[in-house]
Scaffold this motif. Structure first.
Motif, PDB file in Angstrom:
ATOM      1  N   LEU A   1      -4.298  65.021  34.553  1.00 51.26           N
ATOM      2  CA  LEU A   1      -4.544  66.243  33.468  1.00 51.26           C
ATOM      3  C   LEU A   1      -5.366  66.938  34.314  1.00 51.26           C
ATOM      4  O   LEU A   1      -5.494  68.462  33.620  1.00 51.26           O
ATOM      5  CB  LEU A   1      -3.720  66.244  32.143  1.00 51.26           C
ATOM      6  CG  LEU A   1      -2.586  65.050  31.856  1.00 51.26           C
ATOM      7  CD1 LEU A   1      -2.597  64.919  30.668  1.00 51.26           C
ATOM      8  CD2 LEU A   1      -1.728  65.828  32.341  1.00 51.26           C
TER       9      LEU A   1
ATOM     10  N   GLY B   1      -4.047  58.960  33.828  1.00 53.56           N
ATOM     11  CA  GLY B   1      -3.449  59.978  33.862  1.00 53.56           C
ATOM     12  C   GLY B   1      -4.146  61.257  32.955  1.00 53.56           C
ATOM     13  O   GLY B   1      -3.912  62.392  33.243  1.00 53.56           O
ATOM     14  N   GLN B   2      -5.662  61.115  32.383  1.00 52.02           N
ATOM     15  CA  GLN B   2      -5.912  62.134  31.202  1.00 52.02           C
ATOM     16  C   GLN B   2      -7.268  63.063  32.609  1.00 52.02           C
ATOM     17  O   GLN B   2      -6.777  64.143  32.488  1.00 52.02           O
ATOM     18  CB  GLN B   2      -6.719  61.124  30.010  1.00 52.02           C
ATOM     19  CG  GLN B   2      -5.871  61.364  28.797  1.00 52.02           C
ATOM     20  CD  GLN B   2      -7.154  60.624  28.228  1.00 52.02           C
ATOM     21  OE1 GLN B   2      -8.555  60.377  28.151  1.00 52.02           O
ATOM     22  NE2 GLN B   2      -6.815  60.500  26.523  1.00 52.02           N
TER      23      GLN B   2
ATOM     24  N   GLN C   1       6.143  59.785  33.809  1.00 54.99           N
ATOM     25  CA  GLN C   1       6.747  60.838  32.924  1.00 54.99           C
ATOM     26  C   GLN C   1       6.203  62.096  32.101  1.00 54.99           C
ATOM     27  O   GLN C   1       6.439  63.078  32.579  1.00 54.99           O
ATOM     28  CB  GLN C   1       7.766  59.777  31.433  1.00 54.99           C
ATOM     29  CG  GLN C   1       8.596  58.932  32.297  1.00 54.99           C
ATOM     30  CD  GLN C   1       9.442  59.328  32.949  1.00 54.99           C
ATOM     31  OE1 GLN C   1       9.570  60.621  32.489  1.00 54.99           O
ATOM     32  NE2 GLN C   1      10.701  59.148  33.357  1.00 54.99           N
ATOM     33  N   LYS C   2       5.035  61.206  31.808  1.00 56.39           N
ATOM     34  CA  LYS C   2       4.255  62.692  31.046  1.00 56.39           C
ATOM     35  C   LYS C   2       3.168  63.730  32.133  1.00 56.39           C
ATOM     36  O   LYS C   2       4.081  65.139  31.601  1.00 56.39           O
ATOM     37  CB  LYS C   2       2.863  62.365  30.318  1.00 56.39           C
ATOM     38  CG  LYS C   2       2.571  62.580  29.648  1.00 56.39           C
ATOM     39  CD  LYS C   2       1.154  62.028  29.262  1.00 56.39           C
ATOM     40  CE  LYS C   2       0.350  62.997  27.395  1.00 56.39           C
ATOM     41  NZ  LYS C   2      -0.502  62.673  27.047  1.00 56.39           N
ATOM     42  N   LEU C   3       3.501  63.337  32.589  1.00 56.75           N
ATOM     43  CA  LEU C   3       3.044  64.842  34.063  1.00 56.75           C
ATOM     44  C   LEU C   3       4.281  65.580  35.021  1.00 56.75           C
ATOM     45  O   LEU C   3       3.747  66.860  34.681  1.00 56.75           O
ATOM     46  CB  LEU C   3       2.327  64.108  34.833  1.00 56.75           C
ATOM     47  CG  LEU C   3       1.234  64.406  36.161  1.00 56.75           C
ATOM     48  CD1 LEU C   3       0.615  64.618  36.600  1.00 56.75           C
ATOM     49  CD2 LEU C   3       2.425  64.942  37.605  1.00 56.75           C
TER      50      LEU C   3
ATOM     51  N   ARG D   1       6.862  65.871  32.989  1.00 56.58           N
ATOM     52  CA  ARG D   1       6.724  66.516  31.876  1.00 56.58           C
ATOM     53  C   ARG D   1       6.648  68.037  31.776  1.00 56.58           C
ATOM     54  O   ARG D   1       7.247  69.124  31.578  1.00 56.58           O
ATOM     55  CB  ARG D   1       7.452  65.982  30.605  1.00 56.58           C
ATOM     56  CG  ARG D   1       8.628  64.918  30.035  1.00 56.58           C
ATOM     57  CD  ARG D   1       9.042  65.349  28.756  1.00 56.58           C
ATOM     58  NE  ARG D   1       7.769  64.450  28.295  1.00 56.58           N
ATOM     59  CZ  ARG D   1       7.967  62.552  28.241  1.00 56.58           C
ATOM     60  NH1 ARG D   1       8.683  61.921  28.918  1.00 56.58           N
ATOM     61  NH2 ARG D   1       7.110  62.221  28.249  1.00 56.58           N
ATOM     62  N   LEU D   2       4.790  67.658  31.986  1.00 59.14           N
ATOM     63  CA  LEU D   2       4.291  68.649  31.750  1.00 59.14           C
ATOM     64  C   LEU D   2       4.379  69.599  33.300  1.00 59.14           C
ATOM     65  O   LEU D   2       4.293  70.690  32.651  1.00 59.14           O
ATOM     66  CB  LEU D   2       2.648  68.412  32.381  1.00 59.14           C
ATOM     67  CG  LEU D   2       1.820  69.459  32.453  1.00 59.14           C
ATOM     68  CD1 LEU D   2       1.357  70.070  31.357  1.00 59.14           C
ATOM     69  CD2 LEU D   2      -0.075  68.768  32.904  1.00 59.14           C
TER      70      LEU D   2
ATOM     71  N   GLN E   1      12.338  60.454  38.804  1.00 57.34           N
ATOM     72  CA  GLN E   1      11.897  61.367  37.409  1.00 57.34           C
ATOM     73  C   GLN E   1      11.975  62.286  37.941  1.00 57.34           C
ATOM     74  O   GLN E   1      11.971  63.457  37.447  1.00 57.34           O
ATOM     75  CB  GLN E   1      10.542  60.909  37.388  1.00 57.34           C
ATOM     76  CG  GLN E   1       9.889  59.236  36.401  1.00 57.34           C
ATOM     77  CD  GLN E   1       9.347  58.859  37.482  1.00 57.34           C
ATOM     78  OE1 GLN E   1       9.682  58.378  39.039  1.00 57.34           O
ATOM     79  NE2 GLN E   1       8.716  57.919  36.677  1.00 57.34           N
TER      80      GLN E   1
ATOM     81  N   ALA F   1       4.701  55.878  31.938  1.00 56.40           N
ATOM     82  CA  ALA F   1       4.296  56.739  30.964  1.00 56.40           C
ATOM     83  C   ALA F   1       3.089  57.335  31.464  1.00 56.40           C
ATOM     84  O   ALA F   1       3.405  59.254  30.902  1.00 56.40           O
ATOM     85  CB  ALA F   1       4.269  56.240  29.785  1.00 56.40           C
ATOM     86  N   GLY F   2       2.621  57.198  31.918  1.00 57.50           N
ATOM     87  CA  GLY F   2       1.692  58.807  32.573  1.00 57.50           C
ATOM     88  C   GLY F   2       2.278  59.597  33.469  1.00 57.50           C
ATOM     89  O   GLY F   2       2.425  61.136  33.073  1.00 57.50           O
TER      90      GLY F   2
ATOM     91  N   GLY G   1      -2.195  69.871  27.777  1.00 60.98           N
ATOM     92  CA  GLY G   1      -1.500  69.028  25.895  1.00 60.98           C
ATOM     93  C   GLY G   1      -2.668  68.124  26.046  1.00 60.98           C
ATOM     94  O   GLY G   1      -2.994  67.270  24.955  1.00 60.98           O
TER      95      GLY G   1
END
Ligand code: ADP
Ligand code: MG
Length: 287
Positions: A152, A148-149, A181-183, A185-186, A207, A178-179, A131
């Protein structure tokens, strides 16, 4: 079964006064396409276990079987296995070395001896899979990304090998909500969309529980529970006894059940909790 361990035992520094049994008789099964979480108190053997699944560590006893073959039996096979079972270490950004995100992610495919065009294609694919905007990020320093990046980018570096399974050691550690959650979800999209088999070591149960099909619980080197999230959370007292915090929803459901409200204590998602409570409120909960 895709990944299997049979009676896996690992002793660090065997035969010395420092000998420590990190794993004792662990037998587990991970089906192809599955999504499992591995939890357990610190020092329970989680990191040791996952390093066996792609042949990084050799068993002291028992064996690991991937796709029907015993891991470690053949050196060439073990090297191929490391590509098939991608391992994302704890704090992977600490191992960044390249000047650009492109070079960081290109390291593994270049090592395969692929032509530059094929390397570039894999890098783009992996960066987009996690992403990140390829054009915007490819020339950036991996060291200057956000926390977070960076995570990723480290996952992209492993995905560039086009593995069949992804195993991650506490990938959400140190990220904000937020980081995290994003992870997660990925991971779900890599599992559900791309069909990757995923095993994630985490203590972010709240989560992860709604996303996975299986939870494995290690304690003192032994696999003490294994089952669906509902099965594992129905044993809340035992989990608490191991010092593992239940998701807040689970705590509430267990608390209600303890005080005589006949809700299902294995419920762990907000949606299910709402259904349980609205049903039982009419029946038995109220004074
Ligand atoms: N390289 C090592 N040498 C010796 N002992 C180790 C080593 N790595 C881990 N251990 C020990 O093995 C046990 C399990 O560790 P680990 O697999 O890191 O657990 P976890 O990841 O669940 O925290 C712990 O007692 C730890 O101290
Ligand atoms: Mg660990």
């Amino acid at each position: 079964m895709f990944i299997r361990t049979e009676d896996l035992t690992h002793i660090y520094m065997p035969g010395t006064p420092f000998a420590a049994a990190a794993l004792q008789g662990v037998s587990l099964n991970l089906p192809r396409g599955g999504f499992a979480a591995l939890i357990g108190p610190s020092g329970s053997g989680k990191s040791t276990l996952i390093q066996h699944l792609n042949g990084l560590l050799r068993p002291t006893g028992g064996r690991v079987i991937v796709d029907g073959r015993v891991v470690g039996a053949d050196r060439g096979e073990t090297l191929r296995l490391r590509r098939r079972i991608g391992l994302v270490f704890q704090l992977p950004e600490e191992q960044f070395f390249a000047e650009t995100l492109f070079d960081e992610v290109a390291f593994a495919p270049r090592n395969l001896g692929l032509a530059p065009g094929a390397v570039a294609e894999r890098v783009r694919e992996a960066v987009e899979q996690v992403g990140l905007d390829y054009a915007a990020f490819k020339n950036r320093s991996p060291f200057q990304l956000s926390a977070g990046q960076k995570r990723l980018a480290a996952i992209a570096a492993v995905l560039s090998l086009r593995p069949e399974a992804l195993i991650l050691d506490e990938p959400a550690a140190g990220l904000d909500q937020a980081g995290q959650q994003k992870l997660f979800r990925l991971l779900k999209s890599l599992n559900a969309g791309a069909g990757l088999t995923i095993l994630v070591v985490t203590h972010h149960l709240e989560q992860i529980a709604p996303l996975v099909d299986t939870i494995l619980v290690l304690n003192k080197g032994r696999l003490v529970m294994s089952g669906s999230p509902a099965q594992v959370f129905s044993r809340g007292e035992e989990l608490r006894g191991l010092g593992l915090a239940l998701p807040p929803v689970s705590e509430i459901m267990h608390g209600l059940a303890r005080t005589g409200c006949p809700v299902n204590p294995a419920v762990f998602s907000l949606e299910e909790a709402r259904r349980e409570i609205t049903f039982w409120r009419r029946e038995a909960c109220g004074p």
